[in-house]
Design a protein around this motif. Sequence first.
Motif, short mmCIF file in Angstrom:
data_model
loop_
_atom_site.label_atom_id
_atom_site.label_comp_id
_atom_site.label_asym_id
_atom_site.label_seq_id
_atom_site.Cartn_x
_atom_site.Cartn_y
_atom_site.Cartn_z
N SER A 1 -40.59 -7.55 18.65
CA SER A 1 -41.76 -6.76 19.01
C SER A 1 -43.00 -7.60 18.79
N ILE A 2 -44.09 -7.17 19.40
CA ILE A 2 -45.37 -7.80 19.10
C ILE A 2 -45.65 -7.69 17.59
N CYS A 3 -45.06 -6.67 16.96
CA CYS A 3 -45.24 -6.48 15.52
C CYS A 3 -44.59 -7.58 14.69
N GLY A 4 -43.75 -8.39 15.30
CA GLY A 4 -43.19 -9.54 14.59
C GLY A 4 -44.19 -10.67 14.46
N MET A 5 -45.21 -10.64 15.33
CA MET A 5 -46.22 -11.71 15.34
C MET A 5 -47.59 -11.24 14.87
N HIS A 6 -47.84 -9.94 14.97
CA HIS A 6 -49.13 -9.37 14.58
C HIS A 6 -48.87 -8.14 13.71
N SER A 7 -49.57 -8.04 12.61
CA SER A 7 -49.38 -6.92 11.69
C SER A 7 -50.21 -5.72 12.11
N PHE A 8 -49.66 -4.54 11.88
CA PHE A 8 -50.34 -3.28 12.15
C PHE A 8 -50.25 -2.42 10.90
N PRO A 9 -51.25 -1.59 10.64
CA PRO A 9 -51.26 -0.79 9.41
C PRO A 9 -50.22 0.32 9.42
N ASN A 10 -49.78 0.69 8.24
CA ASN A 10 -48.87 1.82 8.01
C ASN A 10 -47.48 1.65 8.59
N THR A 11 -47.11 0.44 8.97
CA THR A 11 -45.77 0.18 9.50
C THR A 11 -45.18 -1.07 8.87
N ASN B 1 -40.33 -10.30 22.72
CA ASN B 1 -41.29 -9.60 21.87
C ASN B 1 -42.17 -8.69 22.72
N PRO B 2 -41.64 -7.52 23.14
CA PRO B 2 -42.45 -6.62 23.97
C PRO B 2 -43.67 -6.11 23.22
N GLY B 3 -44.69 -5.76 23.98
CA GLY B 3 -45.88 -5.14 23.41
C GLY B 3 -45.59 -3.68 23.08
N VAL B 4 -46.62 -2.94 22.77
CA VAL B 4 -46.45 -1.53 22.41
C VAL B 4 -46.08 -0.73 23.65
#
Length: 179
Positions: free
Chosen positions: A114-124, A156-159
């Motif tokens: 996921s894009i979350c593997g490369m960029h951090s997001f809150p509460n996850t 790594n798909p986006g949201v």
Amino acid sequence: MNFTNKVILLTVAASDIGTATAVRFSELSVKLAIVDIDDKGLKNTVVGDISKPEDLECVAKSTIKNFKQLNVLVNNVGIMEYGTIENTCLEHFLTLLLLPELLKTKGNIVNTSSICGMHSFPNTLAYNISKAVVDQFTRCVALELGERGVRCNCINPGVIYSNLQKRYLGEDGYKKFIK
């Protein structure tokens, strides 16, 4: 790559990215094994919870038994779980169980991150960490198996407003997350 008559095992195939991937593979003359915990989303397929070692073994064995080989493993796993460092755990990998067959066929491994593997997001935290692990796992496996003829790549798909997002964020939470 020509996928004609290649055996592909796709995990978490009953919704979203998994379903779209299964549909695309079905158009390419492959022999497709699909698995998901959602037995209503799948028909005439292997149903299992790939977070349970006994289900992983069943999936691996039944795929090889039915198709006599494996050319591509698609690790398409996504789970949204709220959690912190105090309550997050590691999962087992189907890749290890299918490695002998992948080495034999000089196969391919595709991991869905996921894009979350490369960029951090809150509460996850748990989700972000799990996807960063998938990215690093992919790099390590690619280095270790590349010389032995097995390729390992990651997407790594986006949201995507998927069933996963709907369950955990809801529409309002999703809009806030996108902001």
